[in-house]
Design an enzyme around this catalytic site. Structure first.
Site, PDB file in Angstrom:
ATOM      1  N   ARG A 120       0.837  -1.206   0.000  1.00 20.67           N
ATOM      2  CA  ARG A 120       0.000   0.000   0.000  1.00 20.67           C
ATOM      3  C   ARG A 120       0.872   1.256   0.000  1.00 20.67           C
ATOM      4  O   ARG A 120       0.569   2.240  -0.660  1.00 20.67           O
ATOM      5  CB  ARG A 120      -0.953  -0.032   1.205  1.00 20.67           C
ATOM      6  N   LYS A 223      -2.687   6.424   1.515  1.00 18.05           N
ATOM      7  CA  LYS A 223      -2.471   6.823   2.910  1.00 18.05           C
ATOM      8  C   LYS A 223      -1.550   8.044   2.950  1.00 18.05           C
ATOM      9  O   LYS A 223      -0.407   7.995   3.415  1.00 18.05           O
ATOM     10  CB  LYS A 223      -1.905   5.649   3.718  1.00 18.05           C
ATOM     11  N   GLU A 259     -16.293   5.639   4.253  1.00 12.95           N
ATOM     12  CA  GLU A 259     -15.599   5.082   5.411  1.00 12.95           C
ATOM     13  C   GLU A 259     -15.599   6.103   6.535  1.00 12.95           C
ATOM     14  O   GLU A 259     -16.055   7.235   6.361  1.00 12.95           O
ATOM     15  CB  GLU A 259     -14.177   4.682   5.046  1.00 12.95           C
TER      16      GLU A 259
HETATM   17  N1  PLP Z   1      -9.333   4.043   6.530  1.00 11.23           N
HETATM   18  C1  PLP Z   1      -8.522   5.027   6.950  1.00 11.23           C
HETATM   19  C2  PLP Z   1      -8.820   6.409   6.479  1.00 11.23           C
HETATM   20  C3  PLP Z   1      -7.438   4.739   7.785  1.00 11.23           C
HETATM   21  O1  PLP Z   1      -6.643   5.712   8.206  1.00 11.23           O
HETATM   22  C4  PLP Z   1      -7.221   3.418   8.194  1.00 11.23           C
HETATM   23  C5  PLP Z   1      -6.088   3.089   9.050  1.00 11.23           C
HETATM   24  O2  PLP Z   1      -5.075   2.670   8.641  1.00 11.23           O
HETATM   25  C6  PLP Z   1      -8.082   2.422   7.732  1.00 11.23           C
HETATM   26  C7  PLP Z   1      -9.129   2.770   6.907  1.00 11.23           C
HETATM   27  C8  PLP Z   1      -7.874   1.008   8.111  1.00 11.23           C
HETATM   28  O3  PLP Z   1      -6.810   0.443   7.383  1.00 11.23           O
HETATM   29  P1  PLP Z   1      -5.966  -0.755   7.979  1.00 11.23           P
HETATM   30  O4  PLP Z   1      -6.925  -1.821   8.331  1.00 11.23           O
HETATM   31  O5  PLP Z   1      -5.050  -1.131   6.899  1.00 11.23           O
HETATM   32  O6  PLP Z   1      -5.273  -0.219   9.179  1.00 11.23           O
HETATM   33  C1  COI Z   2      -4.246   3.055  11.689  1.00 13.09           C
HETATM   34  O1  COI Z   2      -5.264   2.477  12.028  1.00 13.09           O
HETATM   35  O2  COI Z   2      -3.134   2.477  11.683  1.00 13.09           O
HETATM   36  C2  COI Z   2      -4.240   4.449  11.259  1.00 13.09           C
HETATM   37  O3  COI Z   2      -3.312   4.825  10.594  1.00 13.09           O
HETATM   38  C3  COI Z   2      -5.291   5.372  11.669  1.00 13.09           C
HETATM   39  C4  COI Z   2      -4.702   6.570  12.351  1.00 13.09           C
HETATM   40  C5  COI Z   2      -5.590   7.737  12.214  1.00 13.09           C
HETATM   41  C6  COI Z   2      -4.390   6.272  13.791  1.00 13.09           C
END
Ligand code: PLP
Ligand code: COI
Length: 380
Positions: A120, A223, A259
């Site tokens: 990612r 991200k 989301e």
């Molecule tokens: N959506 C957003 C905007 C996020 O910042 C995060 C955190 O990382 C997620 C979703 C969830 O992603 P992940 O499950 O890869 O942590």
């Molecule tokens: C995560 O879940 O790892 C994120 O990056 C979200 C963050 C806003 C704490």
């Protein structure tokens, strides 16, 4: 400083000198250091940690200059000195990742699907015209920081974990709008507890605010730090309405679920199926992909990723949950939209049974308490 902190610092320092990895010529020293560090856990009230920054001993830093990545090293200082013209400071040329390390019952320290975080970050760096962080550098950065901060890794059963934050910023002298001349890749770690107050698996509320997180062909699926600065006001507005976070609808029509500010959405419908919103402007969550696999392969539910028209379908939703590395799986009791609160499972007061099962399955795999038949965890 007590003797144990001294020994710990020297051990961490030695591991840093050895580059954080098991060295060919220093295996015995390396393992003695690791043993000492494991014996000397920090005296922290692990079970009462929130999601806040705790400064640990060492972090990893690597520089990209003239098209080439340096080897990188473990360093003690949490501060960064960057040029005042650095593109990260003005034009937000920055991206990050987030993942966790957990201690298994046998003492192994497990990462959860770090390869997906690396992929990612690769997509994000391409979008932001930043250099790719090679997988070998990404993994070495993560693993060496986790090992070097062994004393900060919450013990098994504490409910806490070690949050790992890899990030990349564009630095160096610059003024006009162009990619940075140099880049710094850093990884730091911090022991953390639950993201939302209430701890473990607790109900949260969301609110739909009159602000968008992402544009249709913008940065939503990446991200990028800029997305999060743009979301601060929405979060504050959601919180003033009694919710923990903002819930975003699609930026074109404001109909379809996107989301939450820091988590994806998964839904258990009243017909028994699991649905997750499909959108090109949401972050492809590692947790969401894992949860949907668990729902289909372990719970045997029918799963789909498709656009979800929120108001048209709200009465068909039984359980609503937010999921992410920090959020884990957080059941959503109520959602506020246009002065109305919509209630989900148990009139918004109860955690639904499917959400509970998915939470248990996911966290047991992450903590090494359940056989990892998917090969998702990786011991450091
Ligand atoms: N959506 C957003 C905007 C996020 O910042 C995060 C955190 O990382 C997620 C979703 C969830 O992603 P992940 O499950 O890869 O942590
Ligand atoms: C995560 O879940 O790892 C994120 O990056 C979200 C963050 C806003 C704490």
């Amino acid at each position: 400083m007590g003797w144990s902190s001294l020994v710990l610092q020297y051990s961490a320092g030695l591991i840093a000198l050895l580059g954080g990895d098991e060295p060919a010529g220093g295996v015995v020293i390396y393992h003695v250091c690791r043993y000492v560090m494991n014996q000397s856990k920090k005296s922290i009230d692990w079970s009462n940690l929130g999601f806040s920054y705790v400064e640990t001993d060492l972090r990893f830093s690597a520089r990209w200059r003239d098209g080439v990545w340096g080897d990188g090293e473990l360093i003690p200082s949490a501060d960064m000195a960057v040029h005042e013209g650095s593109p990260v400071l003005h034009y937000a040329q920055a991206c990050f990742e987030g993942l966790k390390a957990q201690t298994a019952p046998n003492g192994d320290v497990l990462l959860f699907r770090p390869d997906l975080n690396c992929q990612r970050m690769g997509r994000t760096t391409e979008r932001l015209l930043m250099p790719t962080v090679p997988e070998s550098l990404f993994m070495r950065g993560i693993e060496s920081v986790v090992r070097a901060n062994a004393a900060w890794i919450p013990p098994h059963g504490s409910g806490a974990s070690l949050y790992i934050r890899p990030f990349l910023i564009g630095v160096g002298e610059n003024l006009g709008l162009r990619p940075a001349p140099e880049y710094e890749f850093r990884v730091f770690v911090s022991p953390v507890g639950p993201y939302y107050k209430g701890g473990g698996l607790s109900l949260i509320n969301l609110a739909v605010i009159d602000l968008d997180r992402a544009a249709p062909k913008g940065l939503g699926a990446f991200k990028a730090g800029a997305n999060y600065a743009g979301g601060l006001l929405a979060t504050q507005m959601a919180q003033s309405l009694g919710a923990q976070e903002a819930l975003y609808l699609d930026p074109s029509e404001h109909r379809f679920l996107e989301e939450a500010g820091s988590a994806n959405i998964v839904l258990k419908m009243k017909d028994g199926s699991m649905v997750t919103p499909e959108s090109e402007s949401i972050l492809p969550s590692v947790t969401r992909r894992s949860v949907m696999t668990l729902a289909s392969d372990v719970l045997g539910l029918s799963v789909s990723e498709r656009p979800v028209d929120f108001l048209a379908e709200v009465d068909d939703i039984d359980e609503f949950a937010a999921c992410g590395t920090a959020a884990v799986i957080s059941p959503v009791g109520k959602i506020r939209m246009a002065d109305h609160w919509y209630h989900f499972h148990g009139d918004g007061e109860m955690i639904g049974p499917t959400t509970q099962k998915l939470y248990d399955l996911l966290t047991e795999i992450q903590r090494g308490e359940r056989e990892d038949t998917f090969g998702w965890t990786r011991a450091v």
